[in-house]
Write a protein that holds these residues in place. Sequence first.
Motif, mmCIF file in Angstrom:
data_model
loop_
_atom_site.group_PDB
_atom_site.id
_atom_site.type_symbol
_atom_site.label_atom_id
_atom_site.label_comp_id
_atom_site.label_asym_id
_atom_site.label_seq_id
_atom_site.Cartn_x
_atom_site.Cartn_y
_atom_site.Cartn_z
ATOM 1 N N PRO A 145 0.786 -1.234 0.000
ATOM 2 C CA PRO A 145 0.000 0.000 0.000
ATOM 3 C C PRO A 145 0.822 1.291 0.000
ATOM 4 C CG PRO A 145 0.077 -0.885 2.215
ATOM 5 C CD PRO A 145 0.820 -1.858 1.346
ATOM 6 N N ALA A 146 2.137 1.196 0.090
ATOM 7 C CA ALA A 146 2.957 2.408 0.118
ATOM 8 C C ALA A 146 3.095 3.025 -1.277
ATOM 9 C CB ALA A 146 4.340 2.099 0.675
ATOM 10 N N ASP A 147 3.398 4.312 -1.312
ATOM 11 C CA ASP A 147 3.673 5.025 -2.564
ATOM 12 C C ASP A 147 5.130 4.773 -2.935
ATOM 13 O OD1 ASP A 147 4.124 6.768 -4.643
ATOM 14 O OD2 ASP A 147 3.199 8.504 -3.674
ATOM 15 N N ILE A 148 5.369 3.781 -3.766
ATOM 16 C CA ILE A 148 6.720 3.459 -4.227
ATOM 17 C C ILE A 148 7.085 4.303 -5.445
ATOM 18 C CG2 ILE A 148 8.273 1.598 -4.920
ATOM 19 C CD1 ILE A 148 7.104 1.319 -2.088
ATOM 20 N N LEU A 178 -0.425 1.914 11.671
ATOM 21 C CA LEU A 178 0.583 2.158 10.642
ATOM 22 C C LEU A 178 0.032 2.967 9.472
ATOM 23 C CD1 LEU A 178 2.174 -1.422 10.585
ATOM 24 C CD2 LEU A 178 2.972 0.598 11.848
ATOM 25 N N ILE A 179 -1.013 3.752 9.695
ATOM 26 C CA ILE A 179 -1.581 4.557 8.617
ATOM 27 C C ILE A 179 -0.540 5.493 8.014
ATOM 28 C CG2 ILE A 179 -2.452 6.334 10.194
ATOM 29 C CD1 ILE A 179 -4.845 6.674 8.279
ATOM 30 N N TRP A 180 0.451 5.916 8.816
ATOM 31 C CA TRP A 180 1.510 6.807 8.335
ATOM 32 C C TRP A 180 2.325 6.166 7.213
ATOM 33 C CZ3 TRP A 180 6.213 4.525 8.739
ATOM 34 C CH2 TRP A 180 6.355 3.505 9.695
ATOM 35 N N SER A 181 2.309 4.832 7.119
ATOM 36 C CA SER A 181 3.096 4.145 6.090
ATOM 37 C C SER A 181 2.345 4.024 4.768
ATOM 38 C CB SER A 181 3.507 2.750 6.581
ATOM 39 O OG SER A 181 2.384 1.881 6.686
ATOM 40 N N ILE A 182 1.108 4.520 4.728
ATOM 41 C CA ILE A 182 0.307 4.504 3.495
ATOM 42 C C ILE A 182 0.102 5.947 3.067
ATOM 43 C CG2 ILE A 182 -1.824 3.705 2.417
ATOM 44 C CD1 ILE A 182 -2.121 1.693 4.686
ATOM 45 N N GLN A 183 0.797 6.366 2.034
ATOM 46 C CA GLN A 183 0.777 7.770 1.629
ATOM 47 C C GLN A 183 -0.561 8.132 0.982
ATOM 48 O OE1 GLN A 183 3.510 5.675 1.146
ATOM 49 N NE2 GLN A 183 4.464 6.629 2.952
ATOM 50 N N LYS A 184 -0.823 9.433 0.912
ATOM 51 C CA LYS A 184 -2.131 9.948 0.528
ATOM 52 C C LYS A 184 -2.614 9.388 -0.806
ATOM 53 C CE LYS A 184 -4.664 14.252 -0.285
ATOM 54 N NZ LYS A 184 -4.592 15.734 -0.344
#
Length: 383
Positions: free
Chosen positions: A86-89, A268-274
């Motif tokens: 789910p991260a912005d790679i 860990l919502i901080w690890s999933i960018q907008k």
Amino acid sequence: MAEPAASPDQQTLLKTPLHAEHVALGARMVPFAGYDMPVQYPTGIIAEHNHTRNAAGLFDVSHMGQAYLIADSHEAVATALETLVPADILNLPPGRQRYTQFLNDEGGTLDDLMVARSTDPAEDGKLGLVVNAGCKDADFALLRDQLGDSAQLVVAADYALLALQGPLAAAVLADHCPDAAAMPFMASHRSTFDGIAIGLSRSGYTGEDGYEISVHNDKAVALWRTLLADERVKPIGLGARDSLRLEAGLCLYGHELDPTISPIEAGLIWSIQKRRREQGGFPGASRIQREIAEGPARIRVGLKPEGRAPVREGAALKNQTGETIGVVTSGGFGPTVGGPIAIGYVPPALSADGTGLMVELRGKDVPIEVAPMPFVPHRFHRS
């Protein structure tokens, strides 16, 4: 003196390139994620924990899975990986790394991992991955099966991984790797250590400033011995690694994270960018988006038991009427805190700091209180 014969179980355990170094230092070795690993050295877990908090601790984490994901461009390799995490790679800058998770279709966590982008323009289609030891075979199979021809997976089985952690880690490493001190937290690039080629990131699993160092197996012993020759550095085993991460309030896969627990429940919502929160496009996105909008059914919290006895994983958490409402996922003694601490999951209505609960301990219900995390402030190098 002859070494004692290995038991059949010991014979099947894998060994890191530094295994003989641990044995020579008198480490107590234990099975962990299929490897024979040092849980502590003769000075003991508390001494190792305190040394890492005050100076620099050296960890062998070569059991972790290192790999590269390769495609024709950064856009291609990032787009491929984003189908699984789910991260912005896509917008990960060169020379930076990002924490994320492999998710299943229900939004549960299959593993958590680090993803790094190279600073070398010639390697712009290459991402470095570090995954958990106990999950690496499944992770690599997932990548191969799901990504197919869109990206090539190259497992770096011939590389060891060391972690140098603590407030003196930067000063120690700068004596051998001059560019280390200027790196900000979560930076990652290739460097050299006394002429030895290494991969270097400013990150770790202790809550302290520090680095993770990837080095070819053939050079791992030389690097290990050079660092331990510095009086500021001591070897640290798995026992102190766990007490440090527990005080730092960090998740451990198989405890705070598993296939039923979402990153939102785990805090860990901080690890999933907008962009990813809004667009989705990863496994379990509907659950993640729903939990962001409506809140999850359970929340990861810090816990402080009353008294001196630590509570352990699996202990039932109860409300004041004795109803089971949650569970402890990790617990132990916090040497820096000076008492028992734990992490667990509770309903949102009982998640506020200071909320009084009960926990099962040795057959009895004893008081335990929701407490803020981290238990010890992080000292990552943010500048």
